[in-house]
Design an enzyme around this catalytic site. Structure first.
Site, PDB file in Angstrom:
ATOM      1  N   GLY A   5       0.941  -1.177   0.136  1.00 46.34           N
ATOM      2  CA  GLY A   5       0.270   0.079   0.074  1.00 46.34           C
ATOM      3  C   GLY A   5       0.824   1.156  -0.158  1.00 46.34           C
ATOM      4  O   GLY A   5       2.256   1.089  -0.258  1.00 46.34           O
ATOM      5  N   ARG A  59      -4.803  13.675   4.307  1.00 46.48           N
ATOM      6  CA  ARG A  59      -5.174  12.247   4.272  1.00 46.48           C
ATOM      7  C   ARG A  59      -5.634  11.820   2.772  1.00 46.48           C
ATOM      8  O   ARG A  59      -5.905  10.769   2.601  1.00 46.48           O
ATOM      9  CB  ARG A  59      -6.394  12.206   5.298  1.00 46.48           C
ATOM     10  CG  ARG A  59      -5.897  11.621   6.694  1.00 46.48           C
ATOM     11  CD  ARG A  59      -7.159  11.721   7.652  1.00 46.48           C
ATOM     12  NE  ARG A  59      -7.969  10.476   7.200  1.00 46.48           N
ATOM     13  CZ  ARG A  59      -9.586  10.506   7.476  1.00 46.48           C
ATOM     14  NH1 ARG A  59      -9.970  11.749   8.113  1.00 46.48           N
ATOM     15  NH2 ARG A  59     -10.081   9.431   7.408  1.00 46.48           N
ATOM     16  N   ASN A  68      -2.574  -0.142   5.171  1.00 49.35           N
ATOM     17  CA  ASN A  68      -3.745   0.882   5.781  1.00 49.35           C
ATOM     18  C   ASN A  68      -3.960   2.093   4.842  1.00 49.35           C
ATOM     19  O   ASN A  68      -3.036   2.025   3.873  1.00 49.35           O
ATOM     20  CB  ASN A  68      -3.014   1.603   7.014  1.00 49.35           C
ATOM     21  CG  ASN A  68      -2.800   0.699   8.490  1.00 49.35           C
ATOM     22  OD1 ASN A  68      -3.875   0.045   8.710  1.00 49.35           O
ATOM     23  ND2 ASN A  68      -1.715   0.832   9.050  1.00 49.35           N
ATOM     24  N   ASP A 109      -4.476  -5.922  16.483  1.00 50.12           N
ATOM     25  CA  ASP A 109      -5.347  -5.180  17.540  1.00 50.12           C
ATOM     26  C   ASP A 109      -5.914  -6.220  18.657  1.00 50.12           C
ATOM     27  O   ASP A 109      -5.481  -5.979  19.839  1.00 50.12           O
ATOM     28  CB  ASP A 109      -6.416  -4.422  17.163  1.00 50.12           C
ATOM     29  CG  ASP A 109      -5.869  -3.600  15.977  1.00 50.12           C
ATOM     30  OD1 ASP A 109      -5.026  -2.608  16.098  1.00 50.12           O
ATOM     31  OD2 ASP A 109      -6.432  -3.501  14.793  1.00 50.12           O
ATOM     32  N   ARG A 162      -2.962  -7.721  20.475  1.00 54.48           N
ATOM     33  CA  ARG A 162      -2.346  -6.664  21.359  1.00 54.48           C
ATOM     34  C   ARG A 162      -3.228  -6.509  22.702  1.00 54.48           C
ATOM     35  O   ARG A 162      -2.526  -6.612  23.850  1.00 54.48           O
ATOM     36  CB  ARG A 162      -2.346  -5.338  20.747  1.00 54.48           C
ATOM     37  CG  ARG A 162      -1.394  -5.373  19.623  1.00 54.48           C
ATOM     38  CD  ARG A 162      -1.378  -3.905  18.747  1.00 54.48           C
ATOM     39  NE  ARG A 162      -0.374  -3.627  18.166  1.00 54.48           N
ATOM     40  CZ  ARG A 162      -0.207  -2.910  16.938  1.00 54.48           C
ATOM     41  NH1 ARG A 162      -1.363  -2.289  16.556  1.00 54.48           N
ATOM     42  NH2 ARG A 162       1.004  -2.616  16.430  1.00 54.48           N
ATOM     43  N   HIS A 190      -9.460  -0.161  12.048  1.00 57.99           N
ATOM     44  CA  HIS A 190      -8.104  -0.663  12.254  1.00 57.99           C
ATOM     45  C   HIS A 190      -7.423   0.865  12.495  1.00 57.99           C
ATOM     46  O   HIS A 190      -6.800   1.129  11.667  1.00 57.99           O
ATOM     47  CB  HIS A 190      -7.352  -1.565  11.439  1.00 57.99           C
ATOM     48  CG  HIS A 190      -6.015  -1.729  11.619  1.00 57.99           C
ATOM     49  ND1 HIS A 190      -5.587  -2.184  12.818  1.00 57.99           N
ATOM     50  CD2 HIS A 190      -4.972  -1.372  10.983  1.00 57.99           C
ATOM     51  CE1 HIS A 190      -4.187  -2.250  12.856  1.00 57.99           C
ATOM     52  NE2 HIS A 190      -3.640  -1.766  11.879  1.00 57.99           N
TER      53      HIS A 190
END
Length: 332
Positions: free
Chosen positions: A90, A99, A132, A160, A163, A188
């Site tokens: 990506g 963004r 991402n 996640d 984690r 995410h």
């Protein structure tokens, strides 16, 4: 009877996560110790030489399960006949980038990779998006690969999830394998909601709720959540590189559970296409608690959701709607 090899595509394979991931796949960590694999590694032309170096190392490692390696910068060759696709490639956000700029780069990457997968992947190919913004990249891929069933397109929130398990395990000084059923809801990103309200710990006197054992709601509702949300940034600060080993390991966990099934009584977190469960708007790829069997996932239904959780779940859905709108504005 030896099993037929499974073809596994890794995009962005010359990068950090790719370098951690391909040996795990070749060792059988993703699909099982008796499942031969053929690795398809795809990357962009500037990475061709590095990609070839990874191929040389895979050959040098003499993995018994590895029945072939395709290393290419051609999306058609990379996608042809693949049964599993792990999309790590990506465009990362660089300092000073808006963004929208990052989104528009990723939209064009995922639009073209969707087309290649749709035309050339094996029927029933399972797709996991890691790069991402993972949820929105997966949504774009779904839009532009309409013949791939929506249930076969997912994004990675298992990192996640793991984690969160790790934080509980450290807090209680118990093995992480004794902790289960945390949930990551939503995106995410740092808006995700790590939820321990249904999580359990195996103790000498049976399974006990995490809240009962931790006995510190302020920590569980505060620092625990922010630590999981911010963990990626903390690793970049410490290593000067983004988390690769843990991302690769959780990608293996995600695919392994999806293909081989989750243990009885255990659920995991996967970013999947919302069907309106838990009043999450449909049309988003959102992380839910799921169980898997026979190669299919199902959202765990009927978990009680309190008011605090509801707010956090809605907040991360809002962010996903904004991302979706931004992505679509890049298409027009």
């Amino acid at each position: 009877m030896a099993k037929e090899p499974v073809r596994v595509l890794v995009t962005g394979a010359a990068g950090q996560i790719g370098y951690a991931l391909v040996p795990m796949i070749a060792r059988g960590i993703m699909l099982g110790a008796d499942q031969p694999v053929i690795l398809h590694m795809l990357d962009i032309p500037p990475a061709a030489e590095a990609l070839n170096g990874v191929k040389m190392e895979l050959i040098d490692a003499a993995f018994p399960l590895l029945k072939g390696v395709v290393a290419t910068t051609d999306a058609v060759e990379g996608c042809t006949g693949v049964n599993v696709a792990v999309m790590v490639g990506g465009f990362p956000r660089k300092e000073g980038m808006e963004r929208k700029d990052v989104m528009s780069k990723n939209v064009s990457i995922y639009k073209s990779q969707a087309a290649a997968l749709e035309k050339h992947a094996a029927p029933n190919c399972k797709v996991l998006v890691v790069a991402n913004p993972a949820n929105t990249n997966a949504l774009i891929l779904k839009e532009f690969a309409p013949s791939i069933p929506e249930k076969n397109i997912s994004c990675l929130t298992r990192l996640d999830h793991n984690r969160a398990l790790g934080q509980i395990s450290e807090r209680l000084s118990v093995p992480v394998s004794d902790v289960k059923n945390v949930i990551i809801w939503g995106n995410h990103s740092s808006s995700q909601y790590p939820d321990v309200n249904h999580a359990k710990v195996q103790t000498s006197s049976g399974e006990k709720p995490v809240r009962e054992l931790v006995k510190d709601d302020a920590w569980l509702d505060g620092e625990f959540i922010s630590t999981v949300q911010q963990r990626g940034a903390a690793i970049i600060k410490a290593r000067k590189l983004s988390s690769a080993l843990s991302a690769a390991s959780s990608a293996c966990d995600h695919i392994r559970d999806w293909v081989l099934g989750t243990p009885e009584g255990t659920f995991v977190s996967m970013g999947v296409y919302s069907d309106g469960s838990y009043s999450v708007p449909s049309g988003l790829i959102y992380s839910f608690p799921v169980t898997c069997r026979n190669g299919d996932w199902s959202i765990v239904q009927g978990l009680p959701i309190d008011e605090v959780s509801r707010k956090k779940m809605d907040l991360t859905a809002e962010e996903l709607k904004e991302e979706k709108d931004l992505a679509y504005s890049c298409l027009s």
